[in-house]
Design an enzyme around this catalytic site. Structure first.
Site, PDB file in Angstrom:
ATOM      1  N   HIS A 168      67.312  70.426  60.721  1.00  0.00           N
ATOM      2  CA  HIS A 168      67.185  69.366  61.718  1.00  0.00           C
ATOM      3  C   HIS A 168      68.531  69.120  62.393  1.00  0.00           C
ATOM      4  O   HIS A 168      69.577  69.121  61.763  1.00  0.00           O
ATOM      5  CB  HIS A 168      66.697  68.081  61.031  1.00  0.00           C
ATOM      6  CG  HIS A 168      66.328  66.992  61.976  1.00  0.00           C
ATOM      7  ND1 HIS A 168      65.134  66.983  62.668  1.00  0.00           N
ATOM      8  CD2 HIS A 168      67.000  65.882  62.360  1.00  0.00           C
ATOM      9  CE1 HIS A 168      65.081  65.899  63.429  1.00  0.00           C
ATOM     10  NE2 HIS A 168      66.199  65.212  63.260  1.00  0.00           N
TER      11      HIS A 168
ATOM     12  N   ASP B 200      63.593  72.307  58.856  1.00  0.00           N
ATOM     13  CA  ASP B 200      63.715  70.885  59.189  1.00  0.00           C
ATOM     14  C   ASP B 200      63.174  70.033  58.041  1.00  0.00           C
ATOM     15  O   ASP B 200      61.991  70.116  57.697  1.00  0.00           O
ATOM     16  CB  ASP B 200      62.936  70.603  60.474  1.00  0.00           C
ATOM     17  CG  ASP B 200      63.281  69.267  61.105  1.00  0.00           C
ATOM     18  OD1 ASP B 200      63.515  68.298  60.348  1.00  0.00           O
ATOM     19  OD2 ASP B 200      63.312  69.190  62.335  1.00  0.00           O
TER      20      ASP B 200
END
Length: 234
Positions: A201, A170
């Protein structure tokens, strides 16, 4: 199963939300907490999917205090710029008041069995964590929540089940933040963390550039099982 726009009254005023009910008209509730793109088609489709699984799903407009009715995508730079601007202006402390108002509203809806949980993504993932710590949600799930380490001192207030899905790559949650989440939350009996080491993400956002159908299916399966266990009486 038909979706519709509704109005909810909170402590600071009235705001809109999207409601989807199962074909039976009855079920436990789930409050869907938006990404930074507002109550857009992705969030409405999430509500519809939850309704198809027997839940009464409601997605409140968490940006209403800044700009009501935000409905954008991640497909253009202008929309991305606007989304990040809105996130910068958003106040989680007042936002959580609207989440509690939504939980209260859903509990009173015709057909709601009484138990109501919440699920959030991105910004909504942070709000899911805060929902578990600050509201009476019966069970809460967060996907790739941002800035959760800033609120780890509130973990002691979590008294009902919380599940968090963490994307290992992420860009908005660096490794040190992920490590802090594990250190702060792994010992908590009510919290379950699931890691997706190779995912980025928004890996579960259908049509998103980081969408991974295998990981999304795994996370969604875990979420559905979690909600069935904690929100349904049978």
């Amino acid at each position: 199963m038909t979706g519709q726009d509704i109005r909810i009254t909170g402590p600071a005023g009235e705001f809109s939300a999207y409601l989807a009910k199962p074909a039976s008209g009855t079920g436990p509730g789930v409050v869907v907490l938006q990404e930074i793109f507002g109550v857009n088609h992705v969030m409405r489709e999430m509500c519809d999917r939850l309704a198809s699984q027997g839940f009464i799903a409601v997605c409140p407009d968490l940006f209403w205090r800044i700009e009501p009715g935000v409905d954008i995508t991640d497909k253009s730079q202008a929309e991305l710029d606007k989304a990040f601007d809105l996130m910068g202006k958003f106040n989680p402390d007042t936002g959580i008041e609207d989440v509690q108002a939504t939980l209260d509203h859903v509990r009173k809806l015709d057909g709601c069995t009484g138990k109501v949980g919440a699920i959030g993504f991105c910004l909504g993932g942070l709000m899911a964590y805060l929902t578990a710590a600050r509201t009476d949600s019966d069970a809460t799930v967060g996907y790739y929540g941002v800035n959760i380490p800033n609120f780890l001192d509130e973990a002691g207030k979590i008294s009902k089940p919380l599940m968090l899905h963490i994307a290992g790559r992420d860009e908005f949650v660096p490794p040190e933040s992920q490590a802090a989440m594990h250190t702060g939350l792994d010992p908590h009996r009510q919290v379950t963390l699931h890691d997706y080491p190779d995912d980025e993400h928004a890996f579960s956002r259908i049509e998103g550039k980081h969408y991974n159908p295998q990981s999304a299916h795994l996370a969604d399966s875990r979420t559905l099982e979690f909600f069935r266990k904690n929100l349904k009486s049978e």
